[in-house]
Scaffold this motif. Structure first.
Motif, short mmCIF file in Angstrom:
data_model
loop_
_atom_site.label_atom_id
_atom_site.label_comp_id
_atom_site.label_asym_id
_atom_site.label_seq_id
_atom_site.Cartn_x
_atom_site.Cartn_y
_atom_site.Cartn_z
N SER A 29 55.08 47.30 83.24
CA SER A 29 56.25 46.48 83.60
C SER A 29 57.32 47.32 84.28
CB SER A 29 56.84 45.83 82.35
OG SER A 29 55.84 45.19 81.61
N GLU A 42 55.71 38.26 89.09
CA GLU A 42 54.35 38.00 89.57
C GLU A 42 53.55 39.30 89.62
OE1 GLU A 42 53.08 35.08 90.17
OE2 GLU A 42 54.95 34.05 89.72
N ARG A 77 52.44 40.42 86.23
CA ARG A 77 51.26 39.70 85.75
C ARG A 77 49.98 40.30 86.33
NH1 ARG A 77 54.02 34.46 86.66
NH2 ARG A 77 54.93 33.95 84.65
N ASP A 97 54.30 42.62 81.47
CA ASP A 97 54.80 41.38 80.88
C ASP A 97 55.99 40.89 81.70
OD1 ASP A 97 55.00 39.55 78.33
OD2 ASP A 97 57.04 40.22 78.81
N PRO A 98 55.98 39.61 82.15
CA PRO A 98 57.06 39.10 82.99
C PRO A 98 58.45 39.22 82.36
CG PRO A 98 55.23 37.56 82.98
CD PRO A 98 54.90 38.62 81.97
#
Lengths: 230, 124
Positions: free
Chosen positions: A124, A137, A140, A145-146
């Motif tokens: 991330s 996006e 992902r 993790d968004p």
């Protein structure tokens, strides 16, 4: 699990807190009081103390984020409107954006790995310098993790807005084009809003840099970042 | 009322591009966000004159102005990660701060160096 009353309540709560925090931010102009930071903190605290779970927030979240994709596509418009500046010094701009993007994500990933952080966090953190709609996006795609990606993006944007211009001056980077691009690559939307106060050139360059850095990073992410993460 | 209709129509156009590019990315297993492909498609459509910028500004102006609203619901999910941040949050500080300074100096330095050498009088 689907409770229409709860869904309606969480949507109204989110919208109202957004409006209030935007008003506060417009009045104070303090980067630490950015609407996203303020309203997210408020919602988490309210949920925490009232016992609402994230599971109950999910239906509302799906409705509220429905327009995010179309809005992101719309980012092409400001880029298109600034195409003349882009054409004027194409090579320096492109080189600056490419090198800056690679340098920042490599540093972040290598240092995060050395700190022994979980792989989801390390993946991330690689997205922290791209604008939030694309960062979620890319996160992902590369196994991040968004939500964590958004946290890093906001932290970077906030800190960049606060110290970016000062640091550039300290490094004797005075050229308006260079300052704008550096802020756009580093601190995306928040950085763009900040450097706009220095002038139109800086603001326009930052907007261009933000969009191009995001496109460039999403192209290399599945190959380069995946390789870095190994 | 007319503004609302315009906004809806223009948003639908953006949504159609987004939907199409997401479908393409999924069908051909391209590791690229659908929204990024959509951005590129829209840029090409604007540059080639197929779409005029006036067809979109009623929708893009408010959408981009309030872009940060969409991240509130996404960021709220951080409540699920609370413990992790409380325990290991301090470890994040170094990579985030150092990489930020590296980005500023790399982009700023390279662009200043390259544009100054081509037009010296402009900067000094």
């Amino acid at each position: 699990m689907n409770n229409p009353a709860m869904t309606t309540f969480t949507i109204i709560l989110t919208v109202v807190l957004y409006i209030i925090s935007r008003k506060i931010w417009l009045k104070t102009q303090n980067a630490l009081l950015a609407p996203l930071l303020l309203s997210t903190t408020a919602i988490i605290l309210i949920f925490h103390y009232s016992g609402i779970t994230f599971e109950q927030y999910k239906p509302g979240k799906a409705i509220m984020t429905f327009l995010l994709g179309p809005a992101t596509v719309g980012l092409a418009l400001p880029l298109y409107l600034n195409r003349s500046i882009l054409r004027k010094s194409f090579v320096p701009i492109l080189l600056g954006i490419i090198c800056g993007s690679i340098a920042t994500l490599t540093t972040a990933v290598v240092l995060a790995k050395m700190s022994g952080l979980d792989s989801v966090i390390v993946a991330s953190i690689a997205t922290k310098s791209i604008t939030a709609p694309i960062a979620i996006e890319v996160a992902r795609i590369i196994g991040g993790d968004p939500a964590i990606a958004v946290a890093f993006v906001v932290f970077t944007g906030t800190l960049g807005s606060m110290i970016g211009a000062g640091f550039l001056s300290l490094c004797r980077i005075t050229n308006p084009v260079a300052r704008g691009l550096a802020m756009g690559v580093t601190a995306h939307g928040q950085g763009t809003a900040t450097i706009l106060h220095e002038g139109q050139t800086q603001g326009a360059m930052a907007g261009v840099a933000m969009a191009l850095a995001a496109v460039f990073t999403s192209f290399i992410a599945p190959f380069y970042i995946t390789w870095l993460l190994k | 009322m007319i503004t609302l209709l315009k906004f809806s129509g223009q948003t639908f156009l953006l949504w159609a591009i987004y939907y199409f590019s997401t479908l393409v990315v999924k069908t051909f297993h391209i590791p690229l966000p659908g929204s990024v492909l959509g951005m590129i498609i829209l840029f090409v459509l604007l540059a080639s004159g197929v779409i005029k910028e006036q067809w979109l500004t009623t929708a893009t102006t408010p959408l981009l102005k309030h872009l940060s609203f969409f991240f509130i619901p996404i960021a709220v999910e951080l409540m699920e990660w609370g413990d992790l941040f409380l325990q290991k949050g301090y470890l994040l500080f170094l990579p985030l701060v150092v990489s930020l300074l590296v980005a500023l100096i790399t982009t700023g330095g390279i662009v200043q160096l390259l544009t100054t050498s081509s037009s010296k009088d402009e900067v000094n």
